[in-house]
Write an enzyme that holds these catalytic residues in place. Sequence first.
Site, PDB file in Angstrom:
ATOM      1  N   GLY A 128     -10.255  19.282 -58.911  1.00 35.20           N
ATOM      2  CA  GLY A 128     -10.209  18.792 -57.536  1.00 35.20           C
ATOM      3  C   GLY A 128      -9.119  17.777 -57.293  1.00 35.20           C
ATOM      4  N   ASP A 163      -5.971  20.397 -69.772  1.00 30.68           N
ATOM      5  CA  ASP A 163      -7.129  21.134 -69.251  1.00 30.68           C
ATOM      6  C   ASP A 163      -7.451  22.261 -70.222  1.00 30.68           C
ATOM      7  OD1 ASP A 163      -9.106  22.418 -67.544  1.00 30.68           O
ATOM      8  OD2 ASP A 163      -8.137  21.394 -65.874  1.00 30.68           O
ATOM      9  N   SER A 210     -16.351  29.060 -57.722  1.00 24.36           N
ATOM     10  CA  SER A 210     -16.856  27.841 -57.081  1.00 24.36           C
ATOM     11  C   SER A 210     -15.804  26.742 -57.025  1.00 24.36           C
ATOM     12  CB  SER A 210     -18.100  27.329 -57.816  1.00 24.36           C
ATOM     13  OG  SER A 210     -17.773  26.912 -59.132  1.00 24.36           O
ATOM     14  N   ASN A 211     -14.729  26.867 -57.806  1.00 26.41           N
ATOM     15  CA  ASN A 211     -13.646  25.882 -57.776  1.00 26.41           C
ATOM     16  C   ASN A 211     -12.792  25.989 -56.518  1.00 26.41           C
ATOM     17  OD1 ASN A 211     -13.012  26.600 -61.279  1.00 26.41           O
ATOM     18  ND2 ASN A 211     -14.418  25.103 -60.421  1.00 26.41           N
ATOM     19  N   LEU A 212     -12.738  27.181 -55.927  1.00 30.26           N
ATOM     20  CA  LEU A 212     -11.739  27.459 -54.897  1.00 30.26           C
ATOM     21  C   LEU A 212     -11.975  26.692 -53.600  1.00 30.26           C
ATOM     22  CD1 LEU A 212     -11.351  31.313 -55.419  1.00 30.26           C
ATOM     23  CD2 LEU A 212     -10.169  29.429 -56.558  1.00 30.26           C
ATOM     24  N   GLN A 213     -13.161  26.139 -53.420  1.00 26.76           N
ATOM     25  CA  GLN A 213     -13.482  25.369 -52.219  1.00 26.76           C
ATOM     26  C   GLN A 213     -12.699  24.068 -52.155  1.00 26.76           C
ATOM     27  OE1 GLN A 213     -15.608  22.644 -53.237  1.00 26.76           O
ATOM     28  NE2 GLN A 213     -16.675  21.932 -51.405  1.00 26.76           N
ATOM     29  N   ASP A 272     -13.630  14.097 -64.248  1.00 28.71           N
ATOM     30  CA  ASP A 272     -14.872  14.008 -63.473  1.00 28.71           C
ATOM     31  C   ASP A 272     -16.049  13.538 -64.313  1.00 28.71           C
ATOM     32  OD1 ASP A 272     -15.250  16.189 -65.089  1.00 28.71           O
ATOM     33  OD2 ASP A 272     -15.747  17.597 -63.482  1.00 28.71           O
ATOM     34  N   CYS A 321     -20.558  16.347 -59.569  1.00 28.82           N
ATOM     35  CA  CYS A 321     -20.274  17.070 -58.332  1.00 28.82           C
ATOM     36  C   CYS A 321     -21.002  18.412 -58.302  1.00 28.82           C
ATOM     37  CB  CYS A 321     -18.766  17.278 -58.182  1.00 28.82           C
ATOM     38  SG  CYS A 321     -17.865  15.763 -57.771  1.00 28.82           S
ATOM     39  N   CYS A 356     -34.621  23.993 -62.053  1.00 28.32           N
ATOM     40  CA  CYS A 356     -33.663  23.429 -61.091  1.00 28.32           C
ATOM     41  C   CYS A 356     -32.465  24.362 -61.029  1.00 28.32           C
ATOM     42  CB  CYS A 356     -33.268  22.005 -61.483  1.00 28.32           C
ATOM     43  SG  CYS A 356     -32.434  21.871 -63.076  1.00 28.32           S
TER      44      CYS A 356
END
Length: 381
Positions: free
Chosen positions: A42, A63, A70-73, A131, A189, A339
């Site tokens: 992010g 990295d 889900s990363n593309l947002q 993160d 996150c 969960c």
Amino acid sequence: MSTTLTNEEIGRYSRHLILPEVGMEGQIKLKDAKVLLVGTGGLGAPMALYLAAAGVGTIGLVDFDVVDVSNLQRQVIHGSKDVGKKKIDSAAESMLDINPTLKIVKHEVALNSENALEIVKQYDLVADGTDNFPTRYLVNDACVLLNKPNVYGSIFRFEGQASVFATEDGPCYRCLYPEPPPPGLVPSCAEGGVLGILPGVVGLIQATEVVKIILGKGETLKGRLLLYDALNMKFRELKLRRNPQCPSGRCTVVNELIDYQQFCGVVENHTEPVQSTSDLEPKQVKAMIDSGEDFILVDVREPHEHQIASIAKATLIPLGQLPNRLSELPKDAKIVCHCKSGMRSAKAVDLLKLNGYSRVQNMKGGILAWSDQIDPTVAKY
């Protein structure tokens, strides 16, 4: 050191060159600079794109993850075509598309106490796009030991913060956070969510600080913590001071790199929930449902998560409400908690056991594992 720019570079950076604060001299400083970006997620995504465009000559990338849908947002350096690709390769491809003159150094490793000093020492400064707390402390300590500025940023939900640590006469990350929070107190996150636009704002603040440090222009965030509230569109600032144990002007609290996983109280693979040998696999829970076994399946996620995806038999009792809703669960009942991934439900199991519930178990992997192993029609998020 470079002494000039090519005609192509002069054309590329013309809007910089006509700024008196940059000019030819400043652009050559950018060309000669070596910046390490820790993470291409992010925060790393906007930093990498804009520092490449700005003409920073050498950018190192740390990295070891792969691109997930889900990363593309929020991780705008990656695209749909990159899903499943190594993030470090996807990021490098986008950066070189913007600026083919860029030199990219790939460090496809998990930064740790064994390799951090060797990697960081190759660069002029570090931009922290991580993160998690262990890596933030690691980056900070490596920068302190090697006298490298640490351009810091973090994000969560609708809020972000940024600062510049480990300069010659400024505070470091430990001056702000001497000790990490207890494990699990601050959700990731992945658990708490993040507004996709937020890391763009914070990452660009970090990129701006990187450029200012290289140019030696303007007032950086050294000694200041910039707080950003996206939901209410407000910025505010806190003054930061060095730890009083550092009268020399540099942090003397840090003497060597340590075991940061242990320091932060997490297991080495901190992305995976800790599972008990008594945990149930999703297929075991499915068999209990199919056989009509008498048990209560408790979903301890938040209501908005339950709306995204749910298991039909599950009763929703968010983890934060569980202490006040114990009366809804008979003490002699067999209870299975779930969960999203298994971490919050493990906490729920511990809480129930502390309150006298003896027949309680956790479903491993949460609803994500249920989607993978039992019912692919259940959405993953």
